[in-house]
Design a protein around this motif. Structure first.
Motif, PDB file in Angstrom:
ATOM      1  N   GLY A   1       4.789  -1.784 -18.457  1.00 36.84           N
ATOM      2  CA  GLY A   1       4.539  -0.783 -17.422  1.00 36.84           C
ATOM      3  C   GLY A   1       5.122   0.577 -17.716  1.00 36.84           C
ATOM      4  N   SER A   2       5.667   0.761 -18.930  1.00 36.42           N
ATOM      5  CA  SER A   2       6.289   2.049 -19.249  1.00 36.42           C
ATOM      6  C   SER A   2       5.293   3.082 -19.754  1.00 36.42           C
ATOM      7  CB  SER A   2       7.397   1.853 -20.282  1.00 36.42           C
ATOM      8  OG  SER A   2       6.867   1.308 -21.484  1.00 36.42           O
TER       9      SER A   2
ATOM     10  N   LEU B   1       7.199   3.089 -15.031  1.00 42.33           N
ATOM     11  CA  LEU B   1       6.442   3.810 -14.021  1.00 42.33           C
ATOM     12  C   LEU B   1       5.755   2.870 -13.043  1.00 42.33           C
ATOM     13  CD1 LEU B   1       4.826   6.722 -16.083  1.00 42.33           C
ATOM     14  CD2 LEU B   1       6.552   6.920 -14.306  1.00 42.33           C
ATOM     15  N   SER B   2       5.240   1.749 -13.531  1.00 34.44           N
ATOM     16  CA  SER B   2       4.553   0.818 -12.633  1.00 34.44           C
ATOM     17  C   SER B   2       5.519   0.281 -11.587  1.00 34.44           C
ATOM     18  CB  SER B   2       3.934  -0.334 -13.430  1.00 34.44           C
ATOM     19  OG  SER B   2       4.934  -1.060 -14.121  1.00 34.44           O
ATOM     20  N   LEU B   3       6.759   0.076 -11.996  1.00 36.30           N
ATOM     21  CA  LEU B   3       7.783  -0.374 -11.063  1.00 36.30           C
ATOM     22  C   LEU B   3       8.057   0.701 -10.022  1.00 36.30           C
ATOM     23  CD1 LEU B   3       9.419  -2.977 -10.862  1.00 36.30           C
ATOM     24  CD2 LEU B   3      11.251  -1.871 -12.109  1.00 36.30           C
ATOM     25  N   ALA B   4       8.092   1.966 -10.463  1.00 36.00           N
ATOM     26  CA  ALA B   4       8.306   3.076  -9.530  1.00 36.00           C
ATOM     27  C   ALA B   4       7.174   3.153  -8.503  1.00 36.00           C
ATOM     28  CB  ALA B   4       8.408   4.383 -10.303  1.00 36.00           C
ATOM     29  N   PHE B   5       5.943   2.913  -8.936  1.00 39.07           N
ATOM     30  CA  PHE B   5       4.808   2.949  -8.009  1.00 39.07           C
ATOM     31  C   PHE B   5       4.928   1.864  -6.939  1.00 39.07           C
ATOM     32  CE2 PHE B   5       2.012   4.793 -11.623  1.00 39.07           C
ATOM     33  CZ  PHE B   5       2.647   6.002 -11.472  1.00 39.07           C
ATOM     34  N   ILE B   6       5.366   0.678  -7.347  1.00 37.16           N
ATOM     35  CA  ILE B   6       5.511  -0.414  -6.380  1.00 37.16           C
ATOM     36  C   ILE B   6       6.596  -0.083  -5.358  1.00 37.16           C
ATOM     37  CG2 ILE B   6       6.197  -2.830  -6.123  1.00 37.16           C
ATOM     38  CD1 ILE B   6       4.919  -3.360  -8.843  1.00 37.16           C
ATOM     39  N   TYR B   7       7.729   0.429  -5.843  1.00 38.37           N
ATOM     40  CA  TYR B   7       8.802   0.799  -4.918  1.00 38.37           C
ATOM     41  C   TYR B   7       8.341   1.906  -3.970  1.00 38.37           C
ATOM     42  CZ  TYR B   7      12.308  -1.928  -7.476  1.00 38.37           C
ATOM     43  OH  TYR B   7      13.019  -2.939  -8.039  1.00 38.37           O
ATOM     44  N   TRP B   8       7.567   2.837  -4.488  1.00 35.53           N
ATOM     45  CA  TRP B   8       7.071   3.926  -3.645  1.00 35.53           C
ATOM     46  C   TRP B   8       6.173   3.392  -2.534  1.00 35.53           C
ATOM     47  CZ3 TRP B   8       7.730   8.990  -2.661  1.00 35.53           C
ATOM     48  CH2 TRP B   8       6.705   9.671  -2.005  1.00 35.53           C
ATOM     49  N   LEU B   9       5.215   2.556  -2.897  1.00 31.87           N
ATOM     50  CA  LEU B   9       4.310   1.997  -1.895  1.00 31.87           C
ATOM     51  C   LEU B   9       5.066   1.146  -0.885  1.00 31.87           C
ATOM     52  CD1 LEU B   9       1.275   1.014  -4.156  1.00 31.87           C
ATOM     53  CD2 LEU B   9       1.456   2.975  -2.622  1.00 31.87           C
ATOM     54  N   ARG B  10       6.072   0.407  -1.392  1.00 31.24           N
ATOM     55  CA  ARG B  10       6.844  -0.448  -0.483  1.00 31.24           C
ATOM     56  C   ARG B  10       7.680   0.379   0.488  1.00 31.24           C
ATOM     57  NH1 ARG B  10       8.287  -2.386   3.075  1.00 31.24           N
ATOM     58  NH2 ARG B  10       9.397  -4.330   3.514  1.00 31.24           N
ATOM     59  N   GLY B  11       8.055   1.578   0.111  1.00 28.14           N
ATOM     60  CA  GLY B  11       8.881   2.413   0.973  1.00 28.14           C
ATOM     61  C   GLY B  11       8.124   3.033   2.127  1.00 28.14           C
ATOM     62  N   ILE B  12       6.784   2.973   2.132  1.00 28.85           N
ATOM     63  CA  ILE B  12       5.986   3.583   3.194  1.00 28.85           C
ATOM     64  C   ILE B  12       6.125   2.764   4.477  1.00 28.85           C
ATOM     65  CG2 ILE B  12       3.652   4.194   3.925  1.00 28.85           C
ATOM     66  CD1 ILE B  12       3.000   4.725   0.981  1.00 28.85           C
ATOM     67  N   ARG B  13       6.588   3.425   5.527  1.00 28.88           N
ATOM     68  CA  ARG B  13       6.785   2.751   6.814  1.00 28.88           C
ATOM     69  C   ARG B  13       5.524   2.794   7.673  1.00 28.88           C
ATOM     70  NH1 ARG B  13      12.040   2.455   8.768  1.00 28.88           N
ATOM     71  NH2 ARG B  13      11.022   1.629  10.653  1.00 28.88           N
ATOM     72  N   GLU B  14       4.874   3.964   7.714  1.00 30.90           N
ATOM     73  CA  GLU B  14       3.674   4.068   8.538  1.00 30.90           C
ATOM     74  C   GLU B  14       2.822   5.234   8.050  1.00 30.90           C
ATOM     75  OE1 GLU B  14       4.821   4.763  12.555  1.00 30.90           O
ATOM     76  OE2 GLU B  14       5.586   6.781  12.178  1.00 30.90           O
ATOM     77  N   VAL B  15       1.540   5.147   8.391  1.00 30.63           N
ATOM     78  CA  VAL B  15       0.591   6.220   8.088  1.00 30.63           C
ATOM     79  C   VAL B  15      -0.082   6.573   9.398  1.00 30.63           C
ATOM     80  CG1 VAL B  15      -1.414   6.916   6.746  1.00 30.63           C
ATOM     81  CG2 VAL B  15       0.219   5.288   5.786  1.00 30.63           C
ATOM     82  N   GLU B  16       0.202   7.793   9.880  1.00 30.65           N
ATOM     83  CA  GLU B  16      -0.318   8.166  11.194  1.00 30.65           C
ATOM     84  C   GLU B  16      -0.571   9.663  11.230  1.00 30.65           C
ATOM     85  OE1 GLU B  16       0.913   7.800  15.936  1.00 30.65           O
ATOM     86  OE2 GLU B  16       2.179   6.941  14.379  1.00 30.65           O
ATOM     87  N   ASP B  17      -1.753  10.019  11.717  1.00 33.24           N
ATOM     88  CA  ASP B  17      -2.122  11.428  11.916  1.00 33.24           C
ATOM     89  C   ASP B  17      -1.942  12.249  10.636  1.00 33.24           C
ATOM     90  OD1 ASP B  17      -3.061  13.583  13.353  1.00 33.24           O
ATOM     91  OD2 ASP B  17      -1.075  14.166  14.080  1.00 33.24           O
ATOM     92  N   GLY B  18      -2.353  11.670   9.517  1.00 30.82           N
ATOM     93  CA  GLY B  18      -2.295  12.391   8.256  1.00 30.82           C
ATOM     94  C   GLY B  18      -0.906  12.537   7.677  1.00 30.82           C
ATOM     95  N   VAL B  19       0.077  11.803   8.220  1.00 32.02           N
ATOM     96  CA  VAL B  19       1.453  11.893   7.740  1.00 32.02           C
ATOM     97  C   VAL B  19       1.918  10.516   7.286  1.00 32.02           C
ATOM     98  CG1 VAL B  19       3.844  12.472   8.334  1.00 32.02           C
ATOM     99  CG2 VAL B  19       1.962  13.801   9.300  1.00 32.02           C
ATOM    100  N   ILE B  20       2.475  10.457   6.076  1.00 27.69           N
ATOM    101  CA  ILE B  20       3.052   9.217   5.556  1.00 27.69           C
ATOM    102  C   ILE B  20       4.559   9.289   5.744  1.00 27.69           C
ATOM    103  CG2 ILE B  20       3.589   7.972   3.430  1.00 27.69           C
ATOM    104  CD1 ILE B  20       0.782   8.424   2.499  1.00 27.69           C
TER     105      ILE B  20
END
Length: 958
Positions: free
Chosen positions: A655-656, A850-869
């Motif tokens: 994944g590098s 980098l692939s690991l960073a992408f997973i952590y990033w997606l996992r850190g998302i709490r909510e998606v509302e009104d165009g704001v992550i």
């Protein structure tokens, strides 16, 4: 006898009248109140005229020279040429008799003189008895030095009479100039510091009246002084050479001494007043220069502020409104309209044309240059102004001064340090805010283009999906919101400009008037020197602190690693010795975290998931080149073209980005030579499997062994590039299972003349193979991927995120301990702190992966509302890794270095049955440490970094 010239003192009178010309000129400048109309330009013109006047006067002034002009003295002496050197005259009777006002000594001497005279008369009377012609009784004669007497009366006595008049005249001049100086200061304070109102007309009228009175006094003095001197001459010529005024008083040496004494006193008065005038004028000139700087800054601020407002309101704002209008039209279209490809392509065509135009318009407006222009002009004006001014503090307390009272003041340095430096610091903050807004504006434009382009691409690639049109519409709505944000940025820039320029001139005026007050000037200079010294000391202390912190961080990192290794070895030692302890089970937190991760990612918009999909890149949109690694690869290819031995192995974590760099290298050279891409997907553990793999790779060649393949390639194949990925799948970590690798190295070495070999291998597999078999000797170029720099990782994520059109909001993580000034920050500044904190921790976990960073990033998302992550970091407790038993640790280690294992490979490595391998691997899978991909078990990416750290602490990997 009197002089033939009735105007012998005309030059002295003219000189005194001329000395009043400065006040006349000042009063002319003060003819009208410059603040009466409230027009700053009138005040500026008044200041300019006054400054020119003072400059001319002070440049011609010689404050240490108070002697009367030599030509004036010579002219007075020339008026005395009509007097005789010696003249004999009969003494009058009064010279023999006491007169009113004579002293006792003179009276006694006159009595003796009278007796002698009568004795002389007696002698004459006696001798007349014997003479035919009788002699008359006469008074004695005396010799008169008329020229010397004239010099004494018309010069010495004149200057003695002039002395008190001149002294009073100079005092009156000083009072008037001080009044005008104070009046100008009061005007300045009233205009710039909102001081008390100034009674301008009354003060000027009083000064003008006093000046006129002095001029009248001069006329009156010189109208009578000549007659008075003539009368004085007549009085003295009668007594010259007598007891009352003996000839000794008219000796040249004595009269010259008296003249020098009087002239010296006159010179002292003149020098003293000249020094006072110069001291006042020098400080006045300094204040006028500073006032000119205030006017220049105010003028520049007004001019550039107007230009900035025009650029924003007439140039940029209408263009951004037009952009939003068109994007809104696109976003409000019926979803059925998107079935026509031409209408979808309209979006791409519009943003491809409009966004670059707007970006170019933003840069052409030169907002940053216009914003900085007033400060640059002010700095240049200060730099070109006078460097030194002579300052005498006692004069402002009404004390007498001498030339020793003057001290040079580094006014330019004082302006630059005490006034300009704090103003620049404050303005630099505003400039940073402007640059941040400019960057935000251009970023918004890029995000609009990226979001629109990606929405169109996503629609065409998922056109069969029923949600494709909905995703396209949502993407366009986000571009409308981004255009709204851009208009908000323009409004913020306008407000920032108004606030910055409105207060700039006033702040500068307050600082200048504060630091250049007479009683604070020397203290201001000392403070400026002290401030410069403190700044140097702070810089030195900061440098020393940075070095110390760097060493402390290094020491702390080493201690942390040492503690982790010691802690892990402690648990393993207890396990090896059979000492019982309570096992720390894998917490339900991890299991919940893993399941929540999958669910959280699945809830995200499909378009957003695709942006962070873990696949090698083939297009430039997201590519961030590793320049050092690419350069090494190009060097290897150039070396191979010259006939040298140049096989390459690219070493990196899973994944590098090894496949991505190979994809783009292939694009760069595919026109030079044909490229054969090969990838080993499954473990090839025997020669038969490997030969089958190469038969598929070289279908035109018939061979039954590696030697046959080498011979055929050398005889038949044209030069080409062979890319072979995952060579770590050619071995198994058990005794005697390195045969296929040795055959590959033989193939690579002997076909180097025809084939440029590029291979890839996982990092920890490479380290093991190099330690056991020294495989680095088979490659001329080993390109190891280092850790991705934190800024590059941040750019890689944000570049993908910008395409989505979503805004970002960071939440503080649990147990977040901010800096002390965090609560005082604005919301935007707090977001920058949280963003930096998030990415710092993300880099600590992902490093080169980098692939690991992408997973952590997606996992850190709490909510998606009104165009704001909304995103927040969540920490897990991985201490359970310390309690893993040796079989579990060794299994995880084997799976890590092979990039994944099946049941057969696992049982072969550990020499156990497949059922035992199955039980072991299923337990690790259930615990969330492994994932099953088909028939292969691989390390779960979410625990990958912690597992690597644990294995390093146990010396399983290096």
């Amino acid at each position: 006898m009197t002089t033939n010239s009735p105007q012998k003192y005309q030059s002295v009178k003219a000189s005194l009248m001329k000395s009043l010309h400065l006040e006349e000129a000042l009063l002319e400048r003060f003819g009208k109140n410059p603040l009466a109309d409230g027009d700053l330009s009138i005040y500026a013109e008044y200041t300019s005229q006054l400054s020119n006047l003072l400059n001319n006067e002070l440049n011609q002034m010689h404050p240490n020279s108070g002697e009367l002009p030599e030509d004036q003295i010579l002219e007075l002496q020339a008026n005395l040429v009509g007097f005789e050197q010696l003249k004999v005259e009969t003494q009058e009777a009064e010279r023999f008799y006491a007169q009113k006002g004579n002293s006792s000594k003179v009276r006694l001497l006159k009595m003796g003189k009278r007796w002698l005279l009568k004795l002389d008369w007696l002698t004459i009377a006696a001798t007349n008895l014997f003479r035919k012609e009788k002699r008359a009784k006469t008074y004695w004669k005396h010799v008169l030095e008329e020229a010397a007497l004239a010099d004494y009366v018309y010069l010495t006595l004149f200057y003695e009479r002039l002395l008190p008049f001149y002294e009073q005249l100079l005092q009156n001049r000083e009072i008037r100039i001080r009044q005008l100086y104070v009046l100008d200061r009061e005007l300045e304070k009233f205009r710039f510091l909102k001081g008390e109102a100034v009674n301008f007309e009354v003060t000027v009228a009083q000064v003008r009246e006093d000046l006129k009175a002095d001029q009248t006094d001069i006329e009156r003095f010189f109208a009578t002084v000549e007659a008075e001197m003539d009368e004085e001459f007549e009085v003295h010529r009668k007594i010259a050479g007598t007891i009352e005024f003996p000839k000794a008083k008219l000796k040249i040496k004595r009269t010259k001494k008296l003249q020098q004494k009087v002239l010296h006193r006159l010179a002292q008065l003149s020098v003293g007043q000249q020094l006072v005038f110069f001291a006042l004028g020098e400080h006045w000139r300094l204040k006028l220069h500073n006032r000119t700087l205030i006017f220049k800054l105010k003028e520049q601020a007004e001019s550039q502020g107007g230009a900035l407002k025009q650029q924003l309101d007439q140039g940029l704002k209408p263009a951004f409104i037009e952009l939003k209008k068109q994007l809104t039209i696109f976003a409000n279209r019926n979803e059925k309209e998107w079935e026509e490809a031409e209408k979808v392509q309209e979006i791409r065509s519009f943003v491809s044309q409009k966004v670059p135009e707007l970006t170019q318009l933003v840069f052409q407006s030169k907002l940053d240059a216009l914003f900085m222009r007033p400060m640059i002009e002010l700095e240049q004006a200060i730099g070109s102004g006078p460097e030194l001014h002579q300052f005498a503090a006692p004069v402002f307390d009404g004390k007498r001064i001498s030339s020793n009272s003057f001290h040079p003041v580094q006014t330019r340095v004082l302006l630059q340090g005490s006034v300009l430096a704090p103003l620049k610091d404050e303005f630099a903050t505003h400039q940073k805010d402007l640059m941040r807004l400019l960057q935000k504006l251009t970023t918004s434009l890029e995000e609009i283009k990226y979001a629109a382009d990606y929405s169109v691409d996503f629609y065409f690639s998922h056109k069969q999906d029923e949600k494709a049109a909905e995703e396209l519409t949502e993407g366009l709505k986000r571009t409308v919101k981004k255009s709204d944000e851009a208009l908000g940025v323009l409004a913020s820039m306008g407000q920032l400009t108004r606030e910055s320029f409105a207060g700039m001139g006033q702040v500068f005026a307050e600082l200048v008037l504060q630091y250049f007050e007479p009683h604070r000037l020397h203290q201001s200079e000392k403070n400026n020197q002290r401030r410069a010294l403190i700044a140097r000391r702070k810089a030195q202390a900061k440098e020393a602190l940075d070095v110390s912190l760097k060493k402390m961080k290094h020491s702390f990192k080493w201690l942390k690693s040492f503690y982790a290794a010691s802690y892990s070895r402690y648990f393993n030692l207890r396990n090896l010795l059979g000492i019982s302890y309570e096992k720390a089970p894998i917490s339900t937190e991890l299991s919940n975290y893993l399941s929540e991760t999958r669910q959280a990612i699945a809830r995200l918009p499909l378009m957003y998931q695709k942006l962070f999909e873990n696949v090698p890149l083939t297009e430039e949109r997201f590519y961030l080149p590793r320049r050092a690694e690419v350069k090494r690869l190009e060097d290897a290819f150039s070396s191979w073209q010259t006939g040298r031995f140049s096989p390459v192995c690219i070493v990196g974590e899973q994944g590098s980005g090894t496949t991505t760099i190979l994809n783009f290298f292939e694009k760069s050279i595919q026109n030079k030579l044909p490229v054969k891409r090969l990838a080993i997907r499954a473990n090839l553990l025997d020669e038969k499997a490997m030969l089958s793999f190469f038969r598929n790779a070289f279908p035109s060649i018939n061979f039954s062994s590696v030697d046959d393949l080498i011979r055929e390639i050398l005889n038949k194949e044209e030069p080409q590039i062979v890319v072979l990925e995952n060579i770590h799948k050619l071995f198994l970590r058990s005794s005697g299972d390195f045969g296929n690798l040795m055959q590959l190295f033989k193939l690579v070495s002997q076909t180097n003349s025809k084939l440029f070999w590029i291979t890839s291998c996982y990092r920890y597999s490479w380290k093991l193979l190099d330690y056991t078999n020294s495989i680095s000797g088979y490659f001329a170029y080993v390109i190891e991927f280092g850790d991705v720099p934190s800024d590059l990782l941040r750019e890689a994520i944000l570049k993908r995120h910008q395409l989505s059109g979503f805004s970002l909001k960071f939440l503080p993580p649990d147990h977040f301990v901010p800096k002390r000034n965090y609560q005082k920050m604005s919301e935007e500044e707090q977001q920058e702190v949280l963003k930096a904190y998030f990415f710092e921790n993300l880099w600590q976990h992902a490093q080169s992966n980098l692939s690991l960073a992408f997973i952590y990033w997606l996992r850190g998302i709490r909510e998606v509302e009104d165009g704001v992550i909304t995103i927040q970091q969540k920490r897990l407790n991985f201490s359970f890794l310390n309690s893993l038993k040796t079989p579990e640790i060794t299994s995880l280690h084997s799976i890590l270095i092979h990039g994944g294992l099946g049941l057969d490979e696992h049982s072969r490595i550990f020499r156990c049955s497949k059922e035992e391998s199955f039980r072991m691997l299923m337990v690790l899978t259930d615990d969330g440490l492994l994932e099953k991909q088909g028939e292969i078990y691989v390390v779960n990416p979410l625990v990958y970094r912690m597992l690597v750290s644990q294995l390093k602490s146990l010396n399983f990997i290096y």
